[in-house]
Design a protein around this motif. Structure first.
Motif, PDB file in Angstrom:
ATOM      1  N   MET A  16       1.733   9.455  -4.518  1.00 42.62           N
ATOM      2  CA  MET A  16       1.980   9.389  -5.957  1.00 42.62           C
ATOM      3  C   MET A  16       2.743   8.122  -6.336  1.00 42.62           C
ATOM      4  SD  MET A  16       0.571  11.659  -7.710  1.00 42.62           S
ATOM      5  CE  MET A  16      -0.842  11.848  -6.663  1.00 42.62           C
ATOM      6  N   ARG A  17       3.702   7.731  -5.510  1.00 42.47           N
ATOM      7  CA  ARG A  17       4.459   6.507  -5.781  1.00 42.47           C
ATOM      8  C   ARG A  17       3.543   5.285  -5.693  1.00 42.47           C
ATOM      9  NH1 ARG A  17       9.906   5.924  -2.696  1.00 42.47           N
ATOM     10  NH2 ARG A  17      10.387   7.618  -4.116  1.00 42.47           N
ATOM     11  N   ALA A  18       2.650   5.253  -4.717  1.00 40.97           N
ATOM     12  CA  ALA A  18       1.728   4.127  -4.570  1.00 40.97           C
ATOM     13  C   ALA A  18       0.788   4.031  -5.770  1.00 40.97           C
ATOM     14  CB  ALA A  18       0.930   4.272  -3.278  1.00 40.97           C
ATOM     15  N   LEU A  19       0.243   5.176  -6.193  1.00 40.39           N
ATOM     16  CA  LEU A  19      -0.672   5.174  -7.334  1.00 40.39           C
ATOM     17  C   LEU A  19       0.040   4.766  -8.616  1.00 40.39           C
ATOM     18  CD1 LEU A  19      -2.682   8.408  -6.527  1.00 40.39           C
ATOM     19  CD2 LEU A  19      -3.619   6.100  -6.682  1.00 40.39           C
ATOM     20  N   THR A  20       1.250   5.251  -8.817  1.00 40.67           N
ATOM     21  CA  THR A  20       2.009   4.924 -10.019  1.00 40.67           C
ATOM     22  C   THR A  20       2.403   3.451 -10.036  1.00 40.67           C
ATOM     23  OG1 THR A  20       2.873   7.172 -10.068  1.00 40.67           O
ATOM     24  CG2 THR A  20       4.011   5.553 -11.409  1.00 40.67           C
ATOM     25  N   THR A  21       2.794   2.918  -8.900  1.00 47.44           N
ATOM     26  CA  THR A  21       3.209   1.518  -8.823  1.00 47.44           C
ATOM     27  C   THR A  21       2.063   0.574  -9.174  1.00 47.44           C
ATOM     28  OG1 THR A  21       4.824   2.053  -7.121  1.00 47.44           O
ATOM     29  CG2 THR A  21       4.186  -0.249  -7.311  1.00 47.44           C
ATOM     30  N   LEU A  22       0.888   0.833  -8.650  1.00 45.58           N
ATOM     31  CA  LEU A  22      -0.233  -0.082  -8.855  1.00 45.58           C
ATOM     32  C   LEU A  22      -0.989   0.183 -10.151  1.00 45.58           C
ATOM     33  CD1 LEU A  22      -1.675  -2.491  -7.611  1.00 45.58           C
ATOM     34  CD2 LEU A  22      -3.205  -0.885  -6.484  1.00 45.58           C
ATOM     35  N   HIS A  23      -1.166   1.461 -10.514  1.00 43.67           N
ATOM     36  CA  HIS A  23      -2.028   1.806 -11.644  1.00 43.67           C
ATOM     37  C   HIS A  23      -1.297   2.483 -12.798  1.00 43.67           C
ATOM     38  CE1 HIS A  23      -5.515   0.606  -9.351  1.00 43.67           C
ATOM     39  NE2 HIS A  23      -5.108   1.361  -8.350  1.00 43.67           N
ATOM     40  N   GLY A  24       0.001   2.639 -12.720  1.00 40.83           N
ATOM     41  CA  GLY A  24       0.771   3.215 -13.815  1.00 40.83           C
ATOM     42  C   GLY A  24       0.501   4.699 -14.003  1.00 40.83           C
ATOM     43  N   GLN A  25       0.597   5.157 -15.249  1.00 45.30           N
ATOM     44  CA  GLN A  25       0.415   6.580 -15.535  1.00 45.30           C
ATOM     45  C   GLN A  25      -1.009   7.032 -15.268  1.00 45.30           C
ATOM     46  OE1 GLN A  25       1.772   7.071 -19.567  1.00 45.30           O
ATOM     47  NE2 GLN A  25       3.849   7.574 -18.882  1.00 45.30           N
ATOM     48  N   VAL A  26      -1.966   6.145 -15.446  1.00 43.64           N
ATOM     49  CA  VAL A  26      -3.353   6.493 -15.136  1.00 43.64           C
ATOM     50  C   VAL A  26      -3.482   6.802 -13.645  1.00 43.64           C
ATOM     51  CG1 VAL A  26      -5.724   5.630 -15.063  1.00 43.64           C
ATOM     52  CG2 VAL A  26      -4.292   5.144 -17.044  1.00 43.64           C
ATOM     53  N   GLY A  27      -2.841   5.998 -12.818  1.00 41.65           N
ATOM     54  CA  GLY A  27      -2.888   6.231 -11.371  1.00 41.65           C
ATOM     55  C   GLY A  27      -2.204   7.510 -10.961  1.00 41.65           C
ATOM     56  N   SER A  28      -1.086   7.814 -11.611  1.00 42.08           N
ATOM     57  CA  SER A  28      -0.364   9.031 -11.244  1.00 42.08           C
ATOM     58  C   SER A  28      -1.097  10.297 -11.665  1.00 42.08           C
ATOM     59  CB  SER A  28       1.040   9.020 -11.841  1.00 42.08           C
ATOM     60  OG  SER A  28       0.970   9.068 -13.249  1.00 42.08           O
TER      61      SER A  28
ATOM     62  N   LEU B  33      -7.271   4.775  -5.115  1.00 38.62           N
ATOM     63  CA  LEU B  33      -6.411   5.348  -4.083  1.00 38.62           C
ATOM     64  C   LEU B  33      -6.302   4.410  -2.885  1.00 38.62           C
ATOM     65  CD1 LEU B  33      -4.732   7.643  -2.865  1.00 38.62           C
ATOM     66  CD2 LEU B  33      -6.883   8.620  -2.019  1.00 38.62           C
ATOM     67  N   TRP B  34      -7.429   3.906  -2.424  1.00 40.12           N
ATOM     68  CA  TRP B  34      -7.453   3.048  -1.251  1.00 40.12           C
ATOM     69  C   TRP B  34      -6.617   1.792  -1.489  1.00 40.12           C
ATOM     70  CZ3 TRP B  34     -12.396   3.002   2.098  1.00 40.12           C
ATOM     71  CH2 TRP B  34     -12.173   2.324   3.294  1.00 40.12           C
ATOM     72  N   SER B  35      -6.778   1.168  -2.633  1.00 37.69           N
ATOM     73  CA  SER B  35      -6.014  -0.047  -2.919  1.00 37.69           C
ATOM     74  C   SER B  35      -4.523   0.250  -3.032  1.00 37.69           C
ATOM     75  CB  SER B  35      -6.531  -0.721  -4.190  1.00 37.69           C
ATOM     76  OG  SER B  35      -6.384   0.135  -5.309  1.00 37.69           O
ATOM     77  N   SER B  36      -4.177   1.370  -3.619  1.00 39.07           N
ATOM     78  CA  SER B  36      -2.762   1.738  -3.749  1.00 39.07           C
ATOM     79  C   SER B  36      -2.117   1.987  -2.396  1.00 39.07           C
ATOM     80  CB  SER B  36      -2.617   2.995  -4.611  1.00 39.07           C
ATOM     81  OG  SER B  36      -3.094   2.756  -5.902  1.00 39.07           O
ATOM     82  N   LEU B  37      -2.822   2.690  -1.517  1.00 37.62           N
ATOM     83  CA  LEU B  37      -2.285   2.964  -0.189  1.00 37.62           C
ATOM     84  C   LEU B  37      -2.144   1.681   0.625  1.00 37.62           C
ATOM     85  CD1 LEU B  37      -4.205   6.216   0.804  1.00 37.62           C
ATOM     86  CD2 LEU B  37      -1.879   6.013  -0.076  1.00 37.62           C
ATOM     87  N   THR B  38      -3.095   0.772   0.480  1.00 38.70           N
ATOM     88  CA  THR B  38      -3.061  -0.470   1.230  1.00 38.70           C
ATOM     89  C   THR B  38      -1.864  -1.335   0.833  1.00 38.70           C
ATOM     90  OG1 THR B  38      -5.460  -0.441   1.440  1.00 38.70           O
ATOM     91  CG2 THR B  38      -4.372  -2.544   1.810  1.00 38.70           C
ATOM     92  N   LEU B  39      -1.525  -1.330  -0.446  1.00 35.53           N
ATOM     93  CA  LEU B  39      -0.456  -2.197  -0.934  1.00 35.53           C
ATOM     94  C   LEU B  39       0.937  -1.580  -0.847  1.00 35.53           C
ATOM     95  CD1 LEU B  39      -2.283  -3.759  -3.980  1.00 35.53           C
ATOM     96  CD2 LEU B  39      -1.814  -4.792  -1.768  1.00 35.53           C
ATOM     97  N   LEU B  40       1.024  -0.318  -0.471  1.00 36.42           N
ATOM     98  CA  LEU B  40       2.332   0.316  -0.320  1.00 36.42           C
ATOM     99  C   LEU B  40       3.013  -0.242   0.925  1.00 36.42           C
ATOM    100  CD1 LEU B  40       4.213   2.566  -1.417  1.00 36.42           C
ATOM    101  CD2 LEU B  40       3.149   4.084   0.246  1.00 36.42           C
ATOM    102  N   GLY B  41       4.245  -0.718   0.790  1.00 36.59           N
ATOM    103  CA  GLY B  41       4.900  -1.375   1.915  1.00 36.59           C
ATOM    104  C   GLY B  41       6.183  -0.743   2.390  1.00 36.59           C
TER     105      GLY B  41
END
Length: 121
Positions: A36-48, A76-84
């Motif tokens: 959820m943190r990865a999706l929110t960070t990259l895509h905002g509320q739409v991602g969450s 999802l894939w892009s968000s997980l990849t960029l989570l560090g």
């Protein structure tokens, strides 16, 4: 002859969560929080708002099987990849396999271990 191809409803990802420090305990709650943190960070509320299901998680290896709608798999894939990192600990998600069919994640030819007598030289 008419062929009708449908896009699959769901997409399945086999992921592995790796931390720089090996002694961290990773529970289902931590996995869901990180996603959820990865999706929110990259895509905002739409991602969450994306619906991601954790079907299985193995705490010993860090391997998880995730289910997401076909329309959302790239997000999802892009968000997980960029989570560090997570709570100050360096980490990364590695997508090991992806498929529209859950059964195809059951076997992975890269994980096969051959016996010495079966190896052809």
């Amino acid at each position: 002859m008419k062929r009708v191809l449908q896009q699959p409803r769901f997409w399945y990802l086999r992921t592995q969560l790796e931390f720089e420090e090996k002694n961290l305990e990773v529970t289902d709650v931590v996995i869901r929080t990180m996603i959820m943190r990865a999706l929110t960070t990259l895509h905002g509320q739409v991602g969450s708002s994306l619906d991601v299901d954790v079907l299985k998680h193995d705490a010993a290896t860090g391997v998880s099987i995730l289910r997401v709608s076909s329309e959302s798999v790239v997000r999802l894939w892009s968000s997980l990849t960029l989570l560090g990192e997570y709570d100050g600990h360096r980490s990364r998600f590695v997508v090991k396999q992806s498929s529209p069919f859950l059964m195809s994640l059951a076997l992975n030819s890269r994980d096969f271990a051959l016996k010495n007598e079966e190896v052809v030289t």
